[in-house]
Motif scaffolding. Structure first.
Motif, PDB file in Angstrom:
ATOM      1  N   HIS A 102      -4.870  -0.022  -5.620  1.00  0.00           N
ATOM      2  CA  HIS A 102      -5.198  -1.017  -4.587  1.00  0.00           C
ATOM      3  C   HIS A 102      -6.582  -1.614  -4.835  1.00  0.00           C
ATOM      4  O   HIS A 102      -6.961  -2.596  -4.225  1.00  0.00           O
ATOM      5  CB  HIS A 102      -5.106  -0.397  -3.193  1.00  0.00           C
ATOM      6  N   GLN A 103      -7.345  -0.982  -5.738  1.00  0.00           N
ATOM      7  CA  GLN A 103      -8.678  -1.520  -6.029  1.00  0.00           C
ATOM      8  C   GLN A 103      -8.695  -2.494  -7.205  1.00  0.00           C
ATOM      9  O   GLN A 103      -9.726  -3.075  -7.522  1.00  0.00           O
ATOM     10  CB  GLN A 103      -9.643  -0.349  -6.314  1.00  0.00           C
TER      11      GLN A 103
ATOM     12  N   GLN B 222       0.836  -1.206   0.000  1.00  0.00           N
ATOM     13  CA  GLN B 222       0.000   0.000   0.000  1.00  0.00           C
ATOM     14  C   GLN B 222       0.866   1.249   0.000  1.00  0.00           C
ATOM     15  O   GLN B 222       0.887   1.981   0.987  1.00  0.00           O
ATOM     16  CB  GLN B 222      -0.896   0.001   1.250  1.00  0.00           C
ATOM     17  N   THR B 223       1.551   1.551  -1.098  1.00  0.00           N
ATOM     18  CA  THR B 223       2.358   2.777  -1.139  1.00  0.00           C
ATOM     19  C   THR B 223       1.450   3.959  -1.418  1.00  0.00           C
ATOM     20  O   THR B 223       0.301   3.797  -1.845  1.00  0.00           O
ATOM     21  CB  THR B 223       3.419   2.702  -2.248  1.00  0.00           C
ATOM     22  N   GLU B 224       1.982   5.165  -1.187  1.00  0.00           N
ATOM     23  CA  GLU B 224       1.201   6.373  -1.466  1.00  0.00           C
ATOM     24  C   GLU B 224       0.793   6.439  -2.916  1.00  0.00           C
ATOM     25  O   GLU B 224      -0.320   6.829  -3.266  1.00  0.00           O
ATOM     26  CB  GLU B 224       2.050   7.611  -1.148  1.00  0.00           C
TER      27      GLU B 224
ATOM     28  N   THR C 264      -2.085   4.144  -3.699  1.00  0.00           N
ATOM     29  CA  THR C 264      -3.351   4.690  -3.222  1.00  0.00           C
ATOM     30  C   THR C 264      -3.803   5.833  -4.114  1.00  0.00           C
ATOM     31  O   THR C 264      -4.963   5.900  -4.526  1.00  0.00           O
ATOM     32  CB  THR C 264      -3.201   5.187  -1.761  1.00  0.00           C
TER      33      THR C 264
ATOM     34  N   GLY D   1      -5.201   4.627  -7.176  1.00  0.00           N
ATOM     35  CA  GLY D   1      -6.326   3.703  -7.009  1.00  0.00           C
ATOM     36  C   GLY D   1      -5.988   2.274  -7.390  1.00  0.00           C
ATOM     37  O   GLY D   1      -6.877   1.440  -7.583  1.00  0.00           O
TER      38      GLY D   1
END
Ligand code: ADP
Ligand code: ZN
Length: 525
Positions: A454-455, A444-446, A449, A452
């Motif tokens: 991570h989705q 989960q790096t900046e 995120t 998007g």
């Protein structure tokens, strides 16, 4: 040459013994000498160091007139001529480095029939004035050295070489011998066509260098890996270390010196004086290491170079073969050692993509690069892959390369390949290896995120493998052509990957094992 051509074979051997002081011909040399001395044409394919020069120098002595040697390597002509003069031969050269009065002296000697050998740069030879002079001088033969330069397929195409077609037209009755160390079938066909050598026999020597141990390992910290290699296997030995950039040449040389290892840098950014000095030191000192760009090595004839190390990937198989071939000319055990990694693949691919070369040339260059990558990634005998590239079959694995000495594990990595490819596709085919690895591992790096990512369904599917494994998978996908890199290191899936993604084909990948040194058996030393 002024000697009589009568009873050629024994006469040739006699000249070999008395002028060169060699007891015997090597391999096909005698057949070539015999044929050319008798006025025949020939195409000679011999690896670097194989002994090509003798194949035209000796017949030049046996025939009436001067042997005219066409060579693109102007920088080496003086040395070649000096070496011949040291043997007592009458040799000279004509190129742009001569002053007008010096050139005139050579021309006069030529016309008076006072030369055995004359080296000429192709552009000089093709000047109307030179052609006219040659028309009036007795000529024993034309030797076209580095003949692969006639071909667009070659790695060293030179337009002026194509114009050498002028030679057979103007001088149809003078024997022509074309020589090269690198020529695949297409290049050979080009040589034959330009120089009108359709009827000439091809003399091909094996490209195998059995005393060279080939090794390729994964690049982690190249300088430290190099130091470890030198210290444990080649302490005090002479060697050449090739790097891609001048900066890394300088850095590596300095670093080796700081570690107490005798090393000197060589690249085109140094003054001619500095370059000469480095070259002289390398030839004359024991156990010196030259850290160099590919600018170094042309014509360097040092027999006891014990290793050639590549810290960066060469541009082609030909380049790799030629560079590694500078090791072990004395036939003693030597090592060709290379480290290579994901960044190398991306880098050379980018450099190719960005070059201003014509499309066709780019295609050829990229095919040559592919072959080298296949060599790097192979899980079978490296020598077999290398020789196959030059059209030669080695029946059995060689037993003297890293993959023979310690066969790498390979396994079915179809799942992982699909994951990596779909990570590239789903992120829009524009992210680099590090980001794709984050997506696969579910980091989960900046950036993840913010984008998007991570989705995505691919996010975190590869959590069971570590970063190193994913980099290895991505590198091999790149090397094998399932992924390509753009100008900004972004990776995208190629059409080749479709069948893999659909599950229609499977893919075996090798496990990256850093070869434990003690497992490598040294041979012959
Ligand atoms: P190439 O041009 O193919 O790279 P060279 O002609 O420079 O190779 O020869 C390589 C080395 O082998 C030279 O040092 C040369 O003197 C040596 N050599 C060539 N032929 C013989 C021979 N018949 N016997 C001994 N040494 C030879
Ligand atoms: Zn092998």
């Amino acid at each position: 040459g002024a000697m009589s051509a009568a009873t050629t074979p024994s006469r040739a051997l006699h000249v070999l013994n008395t002028v060169w002081g060699y007891p015997a011909f090597r391999g096909v040399q005698s057949k070539i000498v015999e044929r050319v001395a008798a006025g025949g044409n020939a195409l000679v394919l011999m690896p670097t160091g194989g002994g090509k020069s003798l194949c035209y120098q000796l017949p030049s002595l046996l025939r009436e007139g001067v042997g005219v040697v066409v060579s693109p390597l102007i920088a080496l002509m003086k040395d070649q001529v000096d070496a011949l003069r040291a043997l007592g031969l009458r040799a000279a050269y004509l190129n742009s480095t001569l002053l007008p009065h010096e050139a005139r002296e050579v021309e006069e000697a030529l016309l008076r029939g006072e030369l055995d050998l004359l080296y000429v740069a192709p552009e000089r030879l093709l000047m109307p004035r030179t052609l006219e002079l040659l028309g009036r001088a007795p000529i024993a033969l034309f030797a076209i050295d580095e003949a692969h330069c006639v071909s667009q397929w070659g790695h060293d195409f030179r337009p002026e070489y194509q114009q050498l077609a002028e030679l057979p037209e103007r001088f149809p009755d003078i024997p022509r011998v074309a020589l090269t160390a690198t020529a695949d079938e297409r290049t050979r066909a080009d040589i034959k066509s330009v120089l009108h050598l359709w009827d000439a026999p091809e003399f091909i020597s094996s490209f195998d260098r059995p005393n060279i141990q080939y090794r390729v390992m994964l690049k982690s910290s190249p300088k430290t890996q190099l130091l470890e290699f030198i210290r444990t296997e080649h302490a005090g030995d002479a060697g050449i270390v090739y790097c891609l950039s001048r900066k890394s040449v300088d850095d590596t040389a300095k670093w080796l010196q700081a570690q107490g290892i005798e090393a000197v840098a060589y690249h085109a950014g140094l003054s001619p004086r500095e370059r000469n000095l480095a070259q002289e030191r390398f030839l004359n000192e024991e156990g010196l290491i030259v850290v160099a760009t590919v600018a170094f090595g042309m014509g360097i004839d040092k027999p006891n170079v014990r290793f050639v190390a590549h810290l960066d990937l060469p541009k082609s198989m030909e380049g790799y073969y030629q560079e590694t071939g500078r090791a072990g000319r004395d036939s003693l055990a030597s090592t060709a050692w290379m480290v290579y990694g994901l960044a190398d693949v991306v880098n050379v691919r980018r450099m190719l993509a960005q070059s201003d070369a014509p499309e066709e040339v780019k295609r050829v260059e990229s095919a040559k690069l592919e072959a080298l990558l296949t060599y790097c990634e192979t899980a079978s005998c490296r020598r077999q892959v290398l020789l196959a590239y030059f059209g030669e079959t080695l029946e059995e694995p060689c037993g003297n390369c890293d993959t023979c000495l310690q066969p790498p594990q390979s396994r079915d990595m179809t799942r992982e390949a699909q994951m990596a490819l779909s990570a590239a596709v789903r992120t829009g085919n524009r992210f680099g290896a590090a980001h794709l690895t984050d997506v696969l591992r579910g980091n989960q790096t900046e950036r993840i995120t913010a984008l998007g990512h991570h989705q995505l369904p691919t996010f975190g599917v590869g959590g069971q493998h570590d970063d190193k494994t994913w980099r290895s998978v991505i590198r091999q996908l790149l090397s094998l052509g399932y992924l390509v890199a753009d100008d900004h290191y972004g990776l995208s899936a190629t059409p080749k990957s479709r069948a893999l993604l659909k599950g229609e084909t499977r893919l075996n990948l090798r496990e990256d094992t850093l070869l434990p040194r003690e497992k490598v058996v040294k041979r012959g030393s």
